[in-house]
Enzyme design. Structure first.
Site: not given
Ligand code: GTP
Ligand code: MG
Length: 152
Positions: A9, A49, A57, A85, A91, A102, A112, A115, A126
């Site tokens: 990112k 997304y 968020f 992962r 996350t 992370r 973080n 992705h 993707e």
């Molecule tokens: P990715 O690998 O980035 O997709 O992360 P993930 O699969 O572990 O989490 P998810 O797909 O649910 O969310 C995508 C991204 O949104 C996360 O990596 C975070 O950067 C952001 N995100 C998720 N939950 C929150 C939240 O509660 N607050 C905020 N500010 N950001 C969030």
């Molecule tokens: Mg995700």
């Protein structure tokens, strides 16, 4: 052979973590088969997304990820989706173990740094979203005869 989509990112790029992240996947024995740098458009990110559109968020997420260059990658190898992962961590960086990407380099949910696809199906979607077919390279890594008992 399994493939996953990994994206560094804008915060990961800005903090100089590109080489560190690529190194971890290389050292694990995974093969880089797609790599590019781009500033993602909001339309690309709304497709990427899409499942998070109703989250509070979401606007901040798209604003951040479109704010600068990302490094988009396709990594290939045994169980790379689930292991990718694991290598990323949780996350929420505060729940990520030290030793994960992370857990070693971030502390905030919204920053973080990386992705990774969360399932084989989302990896396929993707990869197709971020890369054209001819941007995925097919080649053999000689080292893989030592990484795998049977080379696939
Ligand atoms: P990715 O690998 O980035 O997709 O992360 P993930 O699969 O572990 O989490 P998810 O797909 O649910 O969310 C995508 C991204 O949104 C996360 O990596 C975070 O950067 C952001 N995100 C998720 N939950 C929150 C939240 O509660 N607050 C905020 N500010 N950001 C969030
Ligand atoms: Mg995700």
């Amino acid at each position: 052979v399994e493939q996953t989509f990994i994206m560094i990112k804008p915060d990961g790029v800005a903090r100089g973590l590109i080489a560190e992240i690529i190194k971890r996947f290389e050292q694990r024995g995974y093969k880089l088969v797609g790599l590019k740098m781009l500033v993602p458009s909001e339309s690309l990110l709304s497709a990427h997304y899409g499942d998070l559109k109703d989250k509070p968020f979401y606007p901040g997420l798209v604003k951040h990820i479109s704010s600068g260059p990302v490094v988009a990658m396709v990594w290939e190898g045994k169980a790379v989706v689930s292991q990718g992962r694991q290598m990323l961590g949780e996350t929420d960086p505060l729940k990520s173990k030290p030793g994960s990407i992370r857990g070693d380099f971030s502390i905030d949910l919204g920053r973080n740094i990386i992705h990774g696809s969360d399932s084989i199906e989302s990896a396929e979607q993707e990869i197709a979203l971020w890369f054209t077919k001819d941007e995925i390279v097919n080649y053999t890594l000689p080292s893989h005869s030592q990484v795998f008992e049977r080379v696939f």
